[in-house]
Enzyme design. Sequence first.
Site, PDB file in Angstrom:
ATOM      1  CB  CYS A 104     -29.723  34.447 -35.158  1.00  0.00           C
ATOM      2  SG  CYS A 104     -31.243  35.371 -35.338  1.00  0.00           S
ATOM      3  CD  GLU A 153     -26.744  36.529 -31.715  1.00  0.00           C
ATOM      4  OE1 GLU A 153     -27.543  37.426 -31.449  1.00  0.00           O
ATOM      5  OE2 GLU A 153     -26.950  35.655 -32.574  1.00  0.00           O
ATOM      6  CD  GLU A 190     -35.611  36.445 -32.617  1.00  0.00           C
ATOM      7  OE1 GLU A 190     -35.742  37.373 -31.818  1.00  0.00           O
ATOM      8  OE2 GLU A 190     -35.262  36.607 -33.803  1.00  0.00           O
TER       9      GLU A 190
HETATM   10  O1  AHR Z   1     -29.849  40.601 -31.147  1.00  0.00           O
HETATM   11  C1  AHR Z   1     -29.674  40.423 -32.514  1.00  0.00           C
HETATM   12  C2  AHR Z   1     -30.626  39.397 -33.079  1.00  0.00           C
HETATM   13  O2  AHR Z   1     -31.935  39.824 -32.928  1.00  0.00           O
HETATM   14  C3  AHR Z   1     -30.604  38.068 -32.407  1.00  0.00           C
HETATM   15  O3  AHR Z   1     -29.622  37.245 -32.894  1.00  0.00           O
HETATM   16  C4  AHR Z   1     -31.946  37.510 -32.715  1.00  0.00           C
HETATM   17  O4  AHR Z   1     -32.383  36.625 -31.721  1.00  0.00           O
HETATM   18  C5  AHR Z   1     -32.815  38.721 -32.857  1.00  0.00           C
HETATM   19  O5  AHR Z   1     -33.562  38.678 -33.990  1.00  0.00           O
END
Ligand code: AHR
Length: 888
Positions: free
Chosen positions: A469, A262, A597
Site C-alpha cells: 500500500c 514494504e 492490488e
Molecule cells: O502486506 C501488507 C499489505 O497487504 C500491503 O501493503 C498491501 O498490498 C496488502 O493489502
Amino acid sequence: MKLFRRILVAAAFLSASFAVSAIAETADAPSPKRNIRLFAYERDNRMFYAWNADGLEWHAIDRGWVSSDYGAWGAEKKMHDPYLFHDKANGLWYCIFTPNPNDPVFALTSSPDLVHWHVQNYYDIKVAPKEFAPCIRDIDGASAIEWRNAEGKAMQESLKTEDFKHFDPAQASGKDMKLRQTIKLGGREWKGNIVTITKAELDGILAAKADADRKEALRGERVNANVRLPRNLQANSISAEIDVDLNRTKAISPLLWGIFFEDINYSADGGLYAELVRNRDFEFNDLDHGGWNALTGWTIPKELNPTIATEDPIHPNNPHYLVLEEKSKVGFYGRLGTEIAAAVNEGFRGMVFRKDQMYFFSIFAKCPDGGEAKLAVSLIGDDDIFNPFIIDVKGNEWKKTELLVCVNDNQVTDHGKLAIRPIGGKVAIDMVCLFPQMTFKTRPYGLRADLAQALADLKPRFVRFPGGCVAHGNGLGNMYRWNRTVGPLEARVPQSNIWGYHQSAGLGYFEYFQFCEDIGAEPLPILPAGVPCQNSSRGGKGQQGGIPMDEMDEYIQEVLDLIEWANGPEDSKWGKVRADAGHPSPFNLKYIGIGNEDLIGDVFKERFTMIFEAVKAKHPEITVVGTVGPFCEGSDYEDGWELARKLGVPIVDEHYYQSPGWFLNNQHFYDTYERGGTRVYLGEYASHNGPRTSTIETALSEAIYMLSLERNGDVVAMASYAPLLAKEGDTQWNPDLIYFNNTEVKPTTGYYVQKLFGNNAGDKYALTAANLLNRDGRRLADNDENAPLNKRFASSCVIDSKTNTVTVKIVNLLPFDVTTTLKFENLVDGKVGLGAAQVKAMKTVLSGNPDDVNVRPSEPEEFTLFSETIVHVKPFSLTVLSFPHSNL
Ligand code: AHR
C-alpha cells in the site's frame, strides 16, 4: 414495451412468511421464463438475496453478493439501499447503491449472472441529494438512475444512460419513486427490491452459494494431529513412494523466490535503514500521525529557546529546521539535564552504541543571525554524561559537517541518545544523522547490517519495493513518487506513511537498487498506476480519484524517467542523477510493476493502459508486471485478468492472505492456468492462523503450497511472502517474516521455509510423483476418504543447471512418520551415477508440532542417496535433499 410496469401485489399474498408492506412497482415484468422472484436487500453492508417460487414463501440465501469497495477500510466501507436491475438491452444485471451518505456518489456494478459481479465504478452526482436510495428504471427506452433531489420532494432526477458509464445531465423525471418493498425474513422486516429471474439463474446462484460454503469449510481445515484415517488404515501401515524422473523436465522461472519489502511495521526508518536519529529533518507532522509535529522525537529544555523555522531552509523539499539558542553559559561537560541543557533525541526506542564501533555523524548548521558559534554534540550512555565533540558554525549559510565518532566504555548501551547544544549564540540545525559505520557493505547512510544480512541469507532472486500500500499511498497526494527519493538526502521529499508514521525517504530508490545489486537480486519497483490505494482515507474518494487526465502525460514521463535513471547512460538527464549519487554504471533494471492490488475500475483501467502502452512502446526490453487486486477471486481478480489478457501484460501480481486450510486445499490452483500467455507474480501471500502467528502449521502450509509453485514455475514467474519485516512494539500487521528490535533479529518459522526454498531453487522442474501407499504397497486411491491423507504429503524436484544441483523437497503434514522410498527414474549418468552407485546428498529438516513457533531447521547433514533410498519423513516436516549432479 416499457421495461417497468406497475404491479399491484394482491393482499392475498400476505402471510407470516411473505409480506409485502408497500404496494409498488417491481423492477421487471414477469415473463414465462422469469417466474422466480428475487429480493435484493442490504444486510451487514452487503447485498443479500432471498427467492420466492410459489408467490408465498421467501427463502433466504445466506451470503453477501456485493459489498462496497468505496472509501477507507473499516467504518467507511458501507452499503446503503442496494437496488437490483436487469437491463434487457444488454442482458446484464446492475446493482446500484450509496456507499457513503456523506459523499454525493453512487456505486454501480454489473453482473452477467447475479453471481459474478464486476468491479464497482463510482459516479459523482455533484450535489448531495436529500435522500440517496438510488434506483434504476427504464425511461423512454433508456435506462436511467433516479434519486430524490436536494429538496426531498416527491420527484426524481434522472441520469439517462445507455451504457451505465456515460450520463446525460440530471433532469426532473416527474415520476414518483416507490420502487422498494418490504418483506419478512426470519421474523424481521427487510427493505429491498424485487426482480424476476429464471430458474437457471436461481440454480446458478444456489450452486455458487453451495460452492462458497464448501470452500469456506475447506478454508477452516487445520493442519493438526486430528486427521481422520480411513477405517481400514492405520498410521503405521502408510508408507510413501516418490518417483523423480530427471529425464523429464520443464524450464521454470529462475526468479521464483524473492522478497517483498514494504515500509510497514517500521521496516525502513527505525528498521532496515540504519539511521539512529528519529525525525532528523524536523519534518514530522500531524499527517504522519495525529499529534506529531516538527519537534516529535526531540526533548528540548525551554532554556535553549527551541523554535522551528522555515526561512531559507537547506532545500525547499525539507522546509523545517530547528533553531537553538544558548542563553546562559554552562560548562562543556556534565550530567545531562541537571548540569547540561541539550536537545536530546532518543532515536527509535533508544540508540544502540557498541564498543569498538565507530559512528558516523553528520549535520547541517548555520548561525541564523550571522557571526560564529559552536555546537557541542554527545552520544549519551546510561550514565547520562554529556561528553561532547565540538563543531564550529560560521555565518548564515548552511554548512554540512560529517565526522566519525567512537564511543567510550560508559557510552556503550542499548538505550543511547544523541544530545546537541549550542555554545556562544544561536544555531540552526537540520538533517541530524547518526549511523553505525558498519552498515551493510559499509555503505554510508546505508542499511542495518544484521537485518540486511538476514534478507541476503534468503538468497532472494528479486526484491519488490516500496510496497504494498505504501507504493500507491493514502490518496493521490501520498503516492510514492520514485524521483522524490533519489539525490542528496536533504533534497528528498519526506512524507507520511499509510501505516501511520513518517517516511524520511532516506531509504529511497537509490538505496533499494544498491541493495539489490549488493545481494544479486533483480530490482522490482512497484509504481502507482495513476491511482492511490483503494482504501485511502484521504482525498475523500480514495481510489476513485485517479491522476487527472491532463496530468497523465507528465506522470507517464515520470515512469519512463525511472527507466532512464536506472539504465540510461551517465550523460542522460536521469542517468546523471544516478551517476552523481555514486553509481555511474547502469543498474540493469528489467522489471517494473504498475499498480498494487488496485480496484480494477474504469479509473484504473484507463490509466494503467496508458502507462503500460507507453512503457511497452518506449522500452520493449522492460517486463511490466500488472495487478489483479487483493484476492484470488472476485471482481478485481476477474476483471484484472481480463484486462491483462486483453493488453497482453506479460506478468500480473496476485495477492492473497489465506488460512492454512486454504493453502492445503489449493495445491492445484495454478495447474489449470493457461500457459504461453500472461504469467503470475504471487507478490503477497502468507498463511494466517487465528492468532496471526508464524507456526509450524502456517509455515508448512506455505511450504506445501510452494511445492506447487515450483511445479507450476512455468506459469508462476515470481513469488514473495509478505510482509517481510516488523519491529517489535511498532507492528501494524502480523504475521511478518522477520521480527526485530534494536539489537536482535528474530526470524520466524516461516522465514526458514523461505530460506530453504531460496537456497535450494532451480531453473528446471523434474517430473515428481509423490504417492502414499497402503500396507500392500498400493497407491492410496484418490477418493474422498483418502483425500485428507493424500493432500498432506507432497514433493517437488528442481534442478539448478548453473550449479548442476538437484534438490528434492518433501512436505509431510501428517501427524506420523512416513517411510518413503525415493526413486530416481531412468537416470543414466556415467560420472556420478545414481544408477547403481551412490551419491552424497545434504539433508535438512524443519519439523515440529503444528503450534510450535520459532522453529529452526536442523543443521544440514550428509545423507547417502541411491537410485532407490528409504527416507524417514518426519511428521509435520519439510525435508530438503540436495546433491550435485553433472550431465543434467
Ligand atoms: O502486506 C501488507 C499489505 O497487504 C500491503 O501493503 C498491501 O498490498 C496488502 O493489502
